[in-house]
Scaffold this active site. Sequence first.
Site, short mmCIF file in Angstrom:
data_model
loop_
_atom_site.label_atom_id
_atom_site.label_comp_id
_atom_site.label_asym_id
_atom_site.label_seq_id
_atom_site.Cartn_x
_atom_site.Cartn_y
_atom_site.Cartn_z
N HIS A 1 -30.34 8.25 -21.53
CA HIS A 1 -29.46 9.23 -20.89
C HIS A 1 -27.99 9.00 -21.32
O HIS A 1 -27.30 9.92 -21.77
CB HIS A 1 -29.60 9.10 -19.37
CG HIS A 1 -28.76 10.04 -18.59
ND1 HIS A 1 -29.25 11.21 -18.04
CD2 HIS A 1 -27.45 10.02 -18.24
CE1 HIS A 1 -28.29 11.84 -17.41
NE2 HIS A 1 -27.18 11.15 -17.52
N GLU A 2 -27.54 7.76 -21.19
CA GLU A 2 -26.14 7.47 -21.54
C GLU A 2 -25.91 7.66 -23.03
O GLU A 2 -24.83 8.08 -23.45
CB GLU A 2 -25.74 6.06 -21.10
CG GLU A 2 -25.77 5.83 -19.58
CD GLU A 2 -25.02 6.88 -18.77
OE1 GLU A 2 -23.97 7.37 -19.24
OE2 GLU A 2 -25.48 7.23 -17.67
N HIS B 1 -25.02 11.22 -23.59
CA HIS B 1 -23.59 11.47 -23.29
C HIS B 1 -22.72 10.98 -24.46
O HIS B 1 -21.77 11.64 -24.88
CB HIS B 1 -23.17 10.71 -22.03
CG HIS B 1 -23.58 11.36 -20.74
ND1 HIS B 1 -23.20 12.65 -20.42
CD2 HIS B 1 -24.30 10.91 -19.68
CE1 HIS B 1 -23.69 12.94 -19.21
NE2 HIS B 1 -24.35 11.92 -18.75
N GLU C 1 -23.86 16.94 -19.24
CA GLU C 1 -25.12 16.51 -18.64
C GLU C 1 -26.32 17.13 -19.38
O GLU C 1 -27.40 16.54 -19.44
CB GLU C 1 -25.12 16.88 -17.15
CG GLU C 1 -26.01 16.02 -16.28
CD GLU C 1 -25.64 14.54 -16.28
OE1 GLU C 1 -24.48 14.17 -16.60
OE2 GLU C 1 -26.52 13.72 -16.00
ZN LIG Z 1 -25.28 11.81 -16.88
#
Ligand SMILES: [Zn+2]
Length: 393
Positions: A270-271, A274, A300
Amino acid sequence: MQHQTVMDISSSYQKLIGITRKVADIGTAIAVLQWDKEVGMPTKGIPFRSQQIATLSGMAHELSVSPAVGELIEMLHAQDNLLTPEEARNVSLMKLNYDRYSKLSESFVMRRSVACSKAYHQWVQARAANDFSIFKDALAEIVTIKQEEAATIGFEAHPYDELLNEFEPDYTSRQLDELFAGVKVKLVDFVRQIRTKAQVDNSFLHQFFPKQTQWDFSNYLLQKLGYDVDAGRQDWSRHPFTISFSPQDVRVTTRVDEQYLGNLLWSSIHECGHALYEQGLPTTHYGQPLGRPISLGIHESQSRLWENNVGRSLSFWKGHYQQLKTTFPTQLSQVGLNDFYKGINLVAPTLIRTEADELHYHFHIMIRYELEKPLSKAHWQLTIWKLLGMNAT
Ligand SMILES: [Zn+2]
């Protein structure tokens, strides 16, 4: 207004960009201090660190809303036909920000900064002790400050719209109400249908996975997903996050649970999503609106694309499951690729957003919104304590 030549306009634009760059540099210094606060700073350092961040926040604010900046923006905006399309877009976004934030005083910005630093520290303590009362007053202070912010800047239909503007420009709570109402109806039914069926087994994720080995696999994942390790680094933190100092220095953090492999796997992916977005922003527009993320929703969308559409897909693990098995030979020796794939897609509610599955994640966002919207209005104390089932003391 006095007629401006193309040369005057160009030199005014460069002057404005010069100031914008200084504001961005101060903002980056704040970000480094924040990163350090969450990654490695000793607890005793918190009060002075909060003060340092507040001072720099006040300085950045004063510089960005100075009358000189306002005059440059107005003049350039009025003659944006003499600018390139990119320059004109930068100026128009700068004008939106200037019109909003110039209404806030330096002392307000500093007060807000101190309150946020204090609240973060108390949230960490409250989380460790599993005791909301530690965080309650700090949260109350932030809610009051954000209400004051919305009232000072001004809003049309709802104070939440103004606060939302910072993250999703031009989106309104009315649009969110409609969007979430539609999503909720379909999602509740979908989740109910799934829960009536036989559930997949993900017990293999809940075993002992040594911290260091998880860390090594996380670095393997970052590299395979295309994260530029020469333009960033990974560290541990209590709450996984990504922070950018420039597209050439984008830091990520992750956290580990030695009894549950899923925590680290999807936090890291997830990171990384980003970070890939931030590393891909154009360096030529450093510090300018065109060099910044367009909205939190888009941000997101990138992290969740990698986390769910890639990180929970069979195709992805066809390429990487052998490496995971080699890393954890004892824990995964009896788990085949298909069982792994099914297990990592288990749909089950959790109280922690960052650990939520692909479907329940949306409920975390919707519940958060349903809590936040009434909080942005007066008499919020009654509302939140009622929602939390507590006495309004
Ligand atoms: Zn996030």
